[in-house]
Design a protein around this motif. Structure first.
Motif, PDB file in Angstrom:
ATOM      1  N   UNK A 158       0.827  -1.222   0.000  1.00 21.40           N
ATOM      2  CA  UNK A 158       0.000   0.000   0.000  1.00 21.40           C
ATOM      3  C   UNK A 158       0.858   1.267   0.000  1.00 21.40           C
ATOM      4  N   UNK A 159       2.146   1.093  -0.188  1.00 23.54           N
ATOM      5  CA  UNK A 159       3.042   2.253  -0.278  1.00 23.54           C
ATOM      6  C   UNK A 159       3.470   2.801   1.066  1.00 23.54           C
ATOM      7  N   UNK A 160       3.387   1.973   2.105  1.00 24.80           N
ATOM      8  CA  UNK A 160       3.793   2.427   3.445  1.00 24.80           C
ATOM      9  C   UNK A 160       4.932   1.549   3.943  1.00 24.80           C
ATOM     10  N   UNK A 161       5.559   2.007   5.024  1.00 22.32           N
ATOM     11  CA  UNK A 161       6.496   1.117   5.708  1.00 22.32           C
ATOM     12  C   UNK A 161       5.654   0.147   6.528  1.00 22.32           C
ATOM     13  N   UNK A 162       6.088  -1.121   6.564  1.00 25.42           N
ATOM     14  CA  UNK A 162       5.419  -2.066   7.444  1.00 25.42           C
ATOM     15  C   UNK A 162       5.685  -1.678   8.891  1.00 25.42           C
ATOM     16  N   UNK A 163       6.969  -1.598   9.213  1.00 24.18           N
ATOM     17  CA  UNK A 163       7.353  -1.277  10.597  1.00 24.18           C
ATOM     18  C   UNK A 163       8.569  -0.364  10.613  1.00 24.18           C
ATOM     19  N   UNK A 164       8.636   0.437  11.663  1.00 24.91           N
ATOM     20  CA  UNK A 164       9.830   1.250  11.905  1.00 24.91           C
ATOM     21  C   UNK A 164      10.467   0.759  13.202  1.00 24.91           C
ATOM     22  N   UNK A 165      11.767   0.476  13.112  1.00 18.94           N
ATOM     23  CA  UNK A 165      12.489   0.031  14.307  1.00 18.94           C
ATOM     24  C   UNK A 165      13.673   0.945  14.575  1.00 18.94           C
ATOM     25  N   UNK A 166      13.968   1.162  15.839  1.00 19.44           N
ATOM     26  CA  UNK A 166      15.269   1.716  16.209  1.00 19.44           C
ATOM     27  C   UNK A 166      16.241   0.548  16.227  1.00 19.44           C
ATOM     28  N   UNK A 167      17.467   0.814  15.798  1.00 14.08           N
ATOM     29  CA  UNK A 167      18.443  -0.271  15.756  1.00 14.08           C
ATOM     30  C   UNK A 167      19.091  -0.439  17.129  1.00 14.08           C
ATOM     31  N   UNK A 168      18.457  -1.190  17.967  1.00 16.55           N
ATOM     32  CA  UNK A 168      19.003  -1.476  19.305  1.00 16.55           C
ATOM     33  C   UNK A 168      18.572  -2.858  19.728  1.00 16.55           C
ATOM     34  N   UNK A 169      19.154  -3.323  20.833  1.00 12.56           N
ATOM     35  CA  UNK A 169      18.879  -4.708  21.216  1.00 12.56           C
ATOM     36  C   UNK A 169      17.404  -4.933  21.476  1.00 12.56           C
ATOM     37  N   UNK A 170      16.710  -3.913  21.955  1.00 11.25           N
ATOM     38  CA  UNK A 170      15.301  -4.071  22.294  1.00 11.25           C
ATOM     39  C   UNK A 170      14.484  -4.556  21.118  1.00 11.25           C
ATOM     40  N   UNK A 171      14.681  -3.914  19.973  1.00 14.10           N
ATOM     41  CA  UNK A 171      13.917  -4.312  18.789  1.00 14.10           C
ATOM     42  C   UNK A 171      14.512  -5.572  18.153  1.00 14.10           C
ATOM     43  N   UNK A 172      15.836  -5.564  17.978  1.00 16.75           N
ATOM     44  CA  UNK A 172      16.466  -6.684  17.273  1.00 16.75           C
ATOM     45  C   UNK A 172      16.269  -8.011  18.003  1.00 16.75           C
ATOM     46  N   UNK A 173      16.536  -8.000  19.328  1.00 15.17           N
ATOM     47  CA  UNK A 173      16.458  -9.259  20.066  1.00 15.17           C
ATOM     48  C   UNK A 173      15.007  -9.663  20.350  1.00 15.17           C
ATOM     49  N   UNK A 174      14.109  -8.672  20.419  1.00 18.77           N
ATOM     50  CA  UNK A 174      12.694  -9.044  20.593  1.00 18.77           C
ATOM     51  C   UNK A 174      12.223  -9.818  19.368  1.00 18.77           C
ATOM     52  N   UNK A 175      12.675  -9.361  18.197  1.00 20.94           N
ATOM     53  CA  UNK A 175      12.274 -10.060  16.975  1.00 20.94           C
ATOM     54  C   UNK A 175      12.904 -11.456  16.922  1.00 20.94           C
ATOM     55  N   UNK A 176      14.161 -11.546  17.355  1.00 17.35           N
ATOM     56  CA  UNK A 176      14.820 -12.861  17.404  1.00 17.35           C
ATOM     57  C   UNK A 176      14.018 -13.788  18.318  1.00 17.35           C
ATOM     58  N   UNK A 177      13.635 -13.266  19.484  1.00 15.02           N
ATOM     59  CA  UNK A 177      12.829 -14.081  20.398  1.00 15.02           C
ATOM     60  C   UNK A 177      11.499 -14.472  19.759  1.00 15.02           C
TER      61      UNK A 177
END
Lengths: 297, 432
Positions: free
Chosen positions: B198-217
């Motif tokens: 639809x021409x949007x970003x799906x998600x915006x993340x800050x590049x930090x452990x909170x976002x990266x490791x939450x996704x890994x989990x």
């Protein structure tokens, strides 16, 4: 041979007494830390725990670290732009101001950035060069011409030139004042004699003024090169090298490894490499000065 | 008196003055003749943020008139720990100080923090050690000994924009799916794909452990196992990181760190340019700058099965200097500061989530967002950064910086993972 007179021995003792505070300061704040840094560069130490002797490991780690190589290259690039750029601009301004009425006022104006805190300078230039339409420069150009300029402080291609511009601006006044002082020492009769002999302005500059000014040029060159190698505070506030590898210099690496990562051995080794680099470049300049510096006998 | 003697006397006086002026003002400087104690404490944050401590300071000084609090703030987080380190090295550190979750492990290992368990369990304590959730102690606990207490937290959740989702043709409500146990990674990624279409970003993340490791989990992967960094080799962690890398490259995801200043993540989010925005409770401040409050809600990071996962929780810790000459008063301050009452005073009207049990009303009373309870759910089960990672200063930043190169496509994914493993092993292997 007669013994040294009492008054002379007494004078020498007093000389030592009066020099003592300075010597003490030198020992405590320069020789001591330098010696400590040299010893630390062969050790691992996190600032709180025990030290461990690691020989040349820190130097090996730095010399094989692409990040440190990049910092050295960034430092050199900044120097390559700021030193010649700053000196030529300062010389041109000094020549323009030399003999001009009210040059003291100009001198004050040009000197203002030198006495302004580097943090204040950085914050002002951040506002000017900031990316997007928030920056004064980019916003104005965008509004007037519809042209989008690069993010000077974020784009890895432009960050070094941006730093160089701010560095030149902030140090210009000092170099102008030094050049003006050098120009004031050139005897007016020599310039007058050259004119009587038919020399034009360019020839007078090339054959009389520049040779006589060469000791001043050499002095500013050496000081500027050393300053460019030590660049840190202005860049740290202006760009935040934490998030921009293109702006990381050797001194930033010294700070990062020591105070962010608690690796004082590695940090000291980086500082020593910087010291050696500075000494080598300065020695080369002193060697080369014989070719272009003219000292009046 | 001869001239020479007068000079000598003057020199002696000058030297004495100089020596006394140059001498340090270590710990004992705060001791008054009247039994009053000046307690130095330090935290980070700009001057305007220090106002949040006023109510607590007033309360504390009224309750303990013999203790004067002297706050020594450092404006930026980046400069705070270097200063603290130099103070600790020179034995001039404050009596009580904040430590960030990425530095706590190192300070614990170096033995510069006072162990707190006996006092926390003692009669002076305003809260029990168990009043703080186990996962958020992170590196503040070592071998069962507690060296720091979480001040407050900020659990990482996914904020979502109902309008953006609707515009992308998404009819399911993520929060409702979560309540039904159907908030799966597959559903989440499918929504992201629709948002991108639809021409949007799906998600915006800050590049930090909170976002990266939450996704890994969320993918069921592991980051650290048995003291070893396994994210580059663990198949599910690798799959999560590959999903992120691919998403950044095809613009399904946007890195908040790389968005231009004037058009940052908050702006994108309130302009409905993104469906999800990973962040803490502080996102509310951004929404309030032009967004329509009811349009936004929160959901935890999804999991493979739809069951709750351990989400990341940003935390900082209050610690006591082992060398403090006012250990008793320091603990009095610490326990009041982190207690339920202390957190209620400090966090009222702010954007943090309390770290102590019993102060939940700070989050739920405002009834915003609709699923504000999610913050507390993530906090209760969540984790602060891994103790193995925070034991090495600069390691988290090095990992983030390297991942950013992968997100930006400066390094290929496989090569980047190999380099990441080497980088972490190298930093972890050295002593200092």
């Amino acid at each position: 041979m007669s013994a040294e007179p009492l008054w002379r021995r007494r004078d020498r003792r007093w000389a030592v007494v009066f020099l003592a505070p300075q010597l003490l300061g030198l020992l405590v704040f320069l020789v001591g830390p330098l010696g400590f840094a040299i010893v630390l560069s062969f050790m691992e130490w996190d600032g709180l725990g025990d030290t461990t002797w690691v020989g040349l490991d820190n130097f090996r780690a730095l010399l094989t670290d692409p990040g440190f190589g990049r910092a050295v290259w960034n430092t050199v690039k900044i120097g390559l732009i700021t030193v010649p750029g700053g000196l030529v601009l300062a010389l041109l301004l000094a020549l323009a101001l030399h003999g001009v009425r009210g040059r003291t006022a100009y001198r004050v104006i040009y000197f203002l950035p030198v006495v302004t805190s580097s943090v204040a300078v950085s914050v002002i230039w951040q506002m000017i060069l900031g990316g997007g339409s928030d920056g004064i420069l980019n916003g104005t150009v965008q509004d007037l011409f519809g042209v989008t300029l690069p993010s000077w402080l974020e784009d890895p291609t432009w960050v070094v030139p941006a730093i160089a511009v701010v560095t030149i601006w902030s140090s210009l006044g000092l170099n102008v004042v030094i050049f003006l002082a050098g120009l004031a020492t050139i005897p007016a009769n020599l310039i007058e004699a050259a004119r009587i002999d038919g020399a034009g302005p360019w020839q007078t500059l090339r054959s009389v003024i520049l040779p006589l000014l060469s000791p001043t040029v050499f002095f500013t060159l050496v000081v500027s090169v050393i300053s460019s190698f030590q660049a840190f505070d202005l860049i740290y506030v202006l760009v935040n090298p934490d998030h921009n590898e293109g702006a990381q210099t050797i001194v930033y690496k010294v700070y990062q490894q020591g105070f962010r990562e608690f690796r004082f051995g590695l940090s000291s080794a980086a500082a020593l490499i910087l010291l050696v680099l500075t000494l080598v470049v300065t020695a080369v300049q002193f060697k080369a000065q014989k070719r272009f510096v003219h000292y009046e006998s | 008196m001869s001239t020479l003697k007068r000079r000598t006397a003057l020199l002696a006086v000058a030297t004495a003055l100089c020596v006394s002026a140059c001498s340090g003002t270590n710990g004992a400087a705060g001791d008054g003749q009247d039994g009053k104690v000046t307690l130095r404490w330090a935290t980070w944050g700009p001057a305007e943020d220090m106002a949040v401590f006023k109510a607590f300071t007033d309360y504390f000084t009224k309750k303990y008139p013999n203790i004067t609090l002297k706050l020594e703030p450092v404006a930026s987080y980046e400069d705070y720990h270097p200063k603290l380190l130099t103070q600790l090295t020179s034995k001039t550190a404050p009596d009580v100080f904040y430590v960030g979750d990425d530095y706590i492990g190192k300070l614990v290992a170096d033995g510069v923090l006072a162990p707190l368990d006996a006092q926390l369990a003692g009669p002076q304590s305003k809260s029990r050690p168990t009043d703080f959730f186990e996962g958020i102690y992170g590196g503040a606990k070592k071998a069962g000994v507690t060296y720091g207490v979480p001040n407050d937290t900020n659990p990482e959740v996914l904020w979502f924009d109902k309008k953006a989702l609707a515009e992308a043709g998404i009819t399911d409500d993520p929060a409702a799916l979560n309540e039904a146990g159907r908030w799966t990674m597959a559903t989440y990624l499918e929504m992201n794909a629709k948002l991108k279409a639809a021409g949007k970003y799906g998600s915006i993340f800050w590049n930090w452990y909170g976002a990266n490791y939450s996704l890994v989990n969320g993918f069921g992967g592991k980051v650290w196992e048995g003291g070893k960094f396994v994210a580059p080799s663990d198949p599910k962690a690798r799959q999560a990181l590959k999903t992120l890398a691919d998403g950044y490259r095809d613009k399904t995801f946007a890195s908040a760190d790389l968005l231009p200043e004037g058009n940052g993540p908050s702006t994108q989010f309130i302009k409905h340019k993104a469906g999800f925005y990973a962040g803490g409770r502080w996102v509310i401040e951004g929404i309030d700058k032009g967004g329509d409050r009811p349009n936004y809600d929160i959901v935890p990071f999804p999991s493979e099965s739809g069951q709750p996962i351990q989400g990341a929780v940003a935390a900082s810790y209050l610690t006591i200097n082992k060398d403090s000459k006012h250990a008793k008063e320091a603990f009095t301050f610490l326990t009041e500061f982190v207690s339920k009452e202390g957190q209620q005073l400090r966090l009222k009207g702010g954007s943090a989530v309390p770290s102590v049990k019993g102060a939940e009303s700070l989050v739920t009373d405002g009834k915003y967002p609709a699923h504000a309870q999610t913050f507390l759910d993530v906090r209760d089960k969540g984790f602060a950064n891994y103790p193995d990672e925070v034991a090495v200063p600069g390691l988290t930043k090095a990992v983030n910086d390297h991942l950013m190169k992968i997100w930006e496509g400066k390094v290929g994914f496989d090569e980047g993972m190999t380099q990441l493993q080497t980088l972490v092993d190298g930093l972890k292997g050295r002593k200092s």
